[in-house]
Design a protein around this motif. Structure first.
Motif, PDB file in Angstrom:
ATOM      1  N   MET A  83       0.838  -1.187   0.000  1.00  0.00           N
ATOM      2  CA  MET A  83       0.000   0.000   0.000  1.00  0.00           C
ATOM      3  C   MET A  83       0.881   1.248   0.000  1.00  0.00           C
ATOM      4  SD  MET A  83      -2.689   1.384   2.855  1.00  0.00           S
ATOM      5  CE  MET A  83      -1.371   2.096   3.835  1.00  0.00           C
ATOM      6  N   GLN A  84       0.549   2.171  -0.870  1.00  0.00           N
ATOM      7  CA  GLN A  84       1.205   3.477  -0.912  1.00  0.00           C
ATOM      8  C   GLN A  84       0.339   4.535  -0.224  1.00  0.00           C
ATOM      9  OE1 GLN A  84       4.428   3.521  -2.326  1.00  0.00           O
ATOM     10  NE2 GLN A  84       3.932   1.353  -2.161  1.00  0.00           N
ATOM     11  N   ARG A  85      -0.976   4.405  -0.414  1.00  0.00           N
ATOM     12  CA  ARG A  85      -1.958   5.288   0.222  1.00  0.00           C
ATOM     13  C   ARG A  85      -3.212   4.471   0.494  1.00  0.00           C
ATOM     14  NH1 ARG A  85      -0.122   8.247  -3.910  1.00  0.00           N
ATOM     15  NH2 ARG A  85      -1.952   7.955  -5.176  1.00  0.00           N
ATOM     16  N   GLY A  86      -3.857   4.756   1.619  1.00  0.00           N
ATOM     17  CA  GLY A  86      -5.094   4.047   1.930  1.00  0.00           C
ATOM     18  C   GLY A  86      -5.402   4.089   3.414  1.00  0.00           C
ATOM     19  N   ALA A  87      -6.426   3.342   3.803  1.00  0.00           N
ATOM     20  CA  ALA A  87      -6.941   3.386   5.166  1.00  0.00           C
ATOM     21  C   ALA A  87      -6.060   2.656   6.175  1.00  0.00           C
ATOM     22  CB  ALA A  87      -8.350   2.792   5.206  1.00  0.00           C
ATOM     23  N   PHE A  88      -5.258   1.696   5.718  1.00  0.00           N
ATOM     24  CA  PHE A  88      -4.395   0.969   6.650  1.00  0.00           C
ATOM     25  C   PHE A  88      -3.232   1.851   7.088  1.00  0.00           C
ATOM     26  CE2 PHE A  88      -6.142  -2.569   4.112  1.00  0.00           C
ATOM     27  CZ  PHE A  88      -6.611  -3.380   5.125  1.00  0.00           C
ATOM     28  N   GLN A  89      -2.686   1.551   8.254  1.00  0.00           N
ATOM     29  CA  GLN A  89      -1.421   2.159   8.643  1.00  0.00           C
ATOM     30  C   GLN A  89      -0.299   1.509   7.843  1.00  0.00           C
ATOM     31  OE1 GLN A  89      -0.533   1.837  12.812  1.00  0.00           O
ATOM     32  NE2 GLN A  89       1.519   2.672  12.575  1.00  0.00           N
ATOM     33  N   TYR A  90      -0.479   0.193   7.579  1.00  0.00           N
ATOM     34  CA  TYR A  90       0.529  -0.590   6.863  1.00  0.00           C
ATOM     35  C   TYR A  90      -0.170  -1.756   6.177  1.00  0.00           C
ATOM     36  CZ  TYR A  90       4.475  -3.786   6.193  1.00  0.00           C
ATOM     37  OH  TYR A  90       5.407  -4.624   5.658  1.00  0.00           O
ATOM     38  N   MET A  91       0.263  -2.066   4.938  1.00  0.00           N
ATOM     39  CA  MET A  91      -0.254  -3.231   4.237  1.00  0.00           C
ATOM     40  C   MET A  91       0.791  -3.738   3.251  1.00  0.00           C
ATOM     41  SD  MET A  91      -3.210  -3.823   1.452  1.00  0.00           S
ATOM     42  CE  MET A  91      -1.942  -3.780   0.216  1.00  0.00           C
ATOM     43  N   ARG A  92       1.098  -5.020   3.356  1.00  0.00           N
ATOM     44  CA  ARG A  92       2.058  -5.675   2.458  1.00  0.00           C
ATOM     45  C   ARG A  92       1.476  -7.043   2.108  1.00  0.00           C
ATOM     46  NH1 ARG A  92       7.808  -5.774   1.494  1.00  0.00           N
ATOM     47  NH2 ARG A  92       8.537  -7.905   1.182  1.00  0.00           N
ATOM     48  N   HIS A  93       1.425  -7.348   0.802  1.00  0.00           N
ATOM     49  CA  HIS A  93       0.845  -8.603   0.324  1.00  0.00           C
ATOM     50  C   HIS A  93       1.874  -9.311  -0.544  1.00  0.00           C
ATOM     51  CE1 HIS A  93      -2.849 -10.654  -1.761  1.00  0.00           C
ATOM     52  NE2 HIS A  93      -1.999 -11.530  -1.242  1.00  0.00           N
ATOM     53  N   GLU A  94       2.394 -10.436  -0.022  1.00  0.00           N
ATOM     54  CA  GLU A  94       3.364 -11.236  -0.765  1.00  0.00           C
ATOM     55  C   GLU A  94       2.639 -12.418  -1.403  1.00  0.00           C
ATOM     56  OE1 GLU A  94       7.573 -11.060   1.169  1.00  0.00           O
ATOM     57  OE2 GLU A  94       6.086 -11.588   2.709  1.00  0.00           O
ATOM     58  N   HIS A  95       3.016 -12.728  -2.651  1.00  0.00           N
ATOM     59  CA  HIS A  95       2.405 -13.804  -3.426  1.00  0.00           C
ATOM     60  C   HIS A  95       3.508 -14.777  -3.843  1.00  0.00           C
ATOM     61  CE1 HIS A  95      -1.061 -10.994  -4.262  1.00  0.00           C
ATOM     62  NE2 HIS A  95      -0.090 -10.131  -4.071  1.00  0.00           N
ATOM     63  N   TYR A  96       3.369 -16.041  -3.446  1.00  0.00           N
ATOM     64  CA  TYR A  96       4.355 -17.074  -3.784  1.00  0.00           C
ATOM     65  C   TYR A  96       3.676 -18.133  -4.653  1.00  0.00           C
ATOM     66  CZ  TYR A  96       7.006 -15.146   0.138  1.00  0.00           C
ATOM     67  OH  TYR A  96       7.685 -14.313   0.997  1.00  0.00           O
ATOM     68  N   PHE A  97       4.406 -18.652  -5.640  1.00  0.00           N
ATOM     69  CA  PHE A  97       3.881 -19.660  -6.562  1.00  0.00           C
ATOM     70  C   PHE A  97       4.887 -20.801  -6.620  1.00  0.00           C
ATOM     71  CE2 PHE A  97       2.417 -15.490  -7.541  1.00  0.00           C
ATOM     72  CZ  PHE A  97       1.058 -15.654  -7.760  1.00  0.00           C
TER      73      PHE A  97
END
Length: 160
Positions: A83-97
């Motif tokens: 997340m760069q901007r938004g309602a969260f203080q922090y958000m990170r989403h990692e995707h593994y395949f």
């Protein structure tokens, strides 16, 4: 900080699952229940490293806007959006395949988030938001699986 891990077994090759998960068109399909639309950034196709996209959606009856950027990419094994901007203080989403011996893919989502407002935000994360976001991510995984395992993916994402 809360961390969610979602595992989705998909009977399709990792390369297809990887591209599909980076498709903003898929994202729009998987989030219909929130009325999500893209309002800025990449509006169609497959995201690349450095790309950003801004979504507007209704969560808990309130319209929210969130801008996310692809901050890491190692095709076809991994990518991360933050997340760069938004309602969260922090958000990170990692995707593994991870390729499976069966020829399929284990898609693993690791989602870290934190709400603002200190102890009140932590309480909301624990009591409400964790379950809500888990269901949201599970639905997204279900849609990726449905489209990747059938020929339906060809209606949204080109074969090459």
């Amino acid at each position: 900080m809360p961390t969610l891990e979602i595992l989705t077994h998909i009977n399709a090759p990792p390369e297809r699952c990887f591209r599909w998960a980076l498709s903003v068109d898929l994202h729009a399909i998987s989030t219909r229940q929130t009325g999500e639309t893209i309002v800025a950034g990449v509006r169609s196709g497959v995201l690349q490293l450095g790309d950003s996209v801004t979504f507007r959606a209704r969560h808990f009856g309130v319209w929210q806007t969130l801008t996310s950027q692809i901050t890491a990419l190692d095709a076809p094994r991994y990518f991360c959006d933050e997340m760069q901007r938004g309602a969260f203080q922090y958000m990170r989403h990692e995707h593994y395949f991870e390729a499976q011996e069966s020829g399929g893919t284990l898609m693993r989502d690791v989602f870290e988030f934190a709400s603002p407002l200190g102890w009140l935000g932590r309480l909301v994360d624990a009591l409400v938001l964790g379950r809500y976001l888990r269901a949201f991510l599970e639905e997204r995984g279900r849609v990726v699986k449905e489209y990747a395992e059938t020929e339906a993916w060809r209606t949204v994402l080109p074969a090459n």
